[in-house]
Scaffold this active site. Sequence first.
Site, PDB file in Angstrom:
ATOM      1  CG  ASN A  14      -3.744 -56.163  56.525  1.00  0.00           C
ATOM      2  OD1 ASN A  14      -3.331 -57.277  56.204  1.00  0.00           O
ATOM      3  ND2 ASN A  14      -5.022 -55.909  56.756  1.00  0.00           N
ATOM      4  CE  LYS A  16      -6.484 -55.115  53.642  1.00  0.00           C
ATOM      5  NZ  LYS A  16      -7.662 -54.323  53.282  1.00  0.00           N
ATOM      6  CG  HIS A 101      -9.145 -56.318  58.718  1.00  0.00           C
ATOM      7  ND1 HIS A 101     -10.011 -56.285  57.657  1.00  0.00           N
ATOM      8  CD2 HIS A 101      -8.213 -55.361  58.473  1.00  0.00           C
ATOM      9  CE1 HIS A 101      -9.610 -55.358  56.798  1.00  0.00           C
ATOM     10  NE2 HIS A 101      -8.515 -54.791  57.277  1.00  0.00           N
ATOM     11  CD  GLU A 103     -10.263 -56.725  53.973  1.00  0.00           C
ATOM     12  OE1 GLU A 103      -9.267 -57.441  54.147  1.00  0.00           O
ATOM     13  OE2 GLU A 103     -10.197 -55.592  53.445  1.00  0.00           O
ATOM     14  CD  GLU A 173      -8.237 -50.925  59.356  1.00  0.00           C
ATOM     15  OE1 GLU A 173      -7.275 -50.507  58.703  1.00  0.00           O
ATOM     16  OE2 GLU A 173      -8.647 -52.096  59.274  1.00  0.00           O
ATOM     17  N   GLY A 179      -9.918 -49.899  51.158  1.00  0.00           N
ATOM     18  CA  GLY A 179      -9.743 -50.360  49.781  1.00  0.00           C
ATOM     19  C   GLY A 179     -10.558 -49.588  48.757  1.00  0.00           C
ATOM     20  CB  SER A 219      -8.261 -45.169  51.280  1.00  0.00           C
ATOM     21  OG  SER A 219      -9.128 -46.147  50.726  1.00  0.00           O
TER      22      SER A 219
HETATM   23  P1  PGA Z   1      -6.494 -50.082  52.589  1.00  0.00           P
HETATM   24  O1  PGA Z   1      -6.712 -51.210  53.720  1.00  0.00           O
HETATM   25  O2  PGA Z   1      -5.327 -49.243  53.042  1.00  0.00           O
HETATM   26  O3  PGA Z   1      -6.221 -50.839  51.326  1.00  0.00           O
HETATM   27  O4  PGA Z   1      -7.757 -49.271  52.544  1.00  0.00           O
HETATM   28  C1  PGA Z   1      -6.606 -50.890  55.084  1.00  0.00           C
HETATM   29  C2  PGA Z   1      -6.876 -52.101  55.928  1.00  0.00           C
HETATM   30  O5  PGA Z   1      -7.734 -52.931  55.562  1.00  0.00           O
HETATM   31  O6  PGA Z   1      -6.251 -52.278  56.987  1.00  0.00           O
END
Ligand code: PGA
Length: 265
Positions: A14, A16, A101, A103, A173, A179, A219
């Site tokens: 992803n 982003k 997601h 976010e 997640e 992140g 992460s």
């Molecule tokens: P990250 O993001 O690997 O940077 O923690 C994972 C995600 O949001 O799918």
Amino acid sequence: MTHHNSKRFFIGGNWKMNGTREAATLLANELVTAFEPLAMSVDAAIFPPFPYLQHIGGILRGSGLMLGAQQVSADANGAFTGQVSAEMLLDIGVEIVIIGHSECRQLLAESDELIGEKVAIAVSTGLSVMLCVGETWQERQAGHTEAVCRRQISAALKGIHLDHMGAIHIAYEPIWAIGTGRSASPQDAALSHASLRKDIEDLYDPSLAAATRILYGGSVNPANATSLFAQPEIQGALVGGASLKAADFASILRSASQATSSRPN
Ligand code: PGA
């Protein structure tokens, strides 16, 4: 009904809202090369930003790497400024879309109900779905992890017929792990995966639950992928930050390939 082989890992990258057209082109080309020896043993998709989808799709063609989108509208068409429909994604060669997601749940205030509508239109249009669920740190501390995931998955799959479930992958997640550099422990992730699998069993049936791939996200990096993938409950990863570096994403793909071959049939 065809169920995919849940023994095979699925790795999603992803991206982003990162990169330029030039950086995206370079990354995609590096990933195509890295994926070539792994294509027989791992399923993988990358999720570039909307403006680069068609261009990156051209680079991925024939590689086995799937083209994914990060977002989709719950509506088919019409006066929805700024939105992109499932039909449009399919039209430009997108195969899979991320829905729910954290976010988007948080920054765009997407509700469980809206996410359910998005899943429904995506699968009925012919797209596969990467459905994300997960708890906040506060919810985990309060002991609500399983209940939150159950609420999210039940709402997202509401009205989804069994025949469409083969097109849906679940990404667990935990929000506090995204992140932050602080992934869930393999044991904690496995517990949540088992609980989600039980939810799918309750919503559908045991064989479908067993066949559904549940990915871990938050992460994931080359250093922790192997221990996460050693958990039988984990069938892949949704990777954010580490998917922006070809060497890191390739290393995670190789860990998945090795984990697949060490699993019993
Ligand atoms: P990250 O993001 O690997 O940077 O923690 C994972 C995600 O949001 O799918």
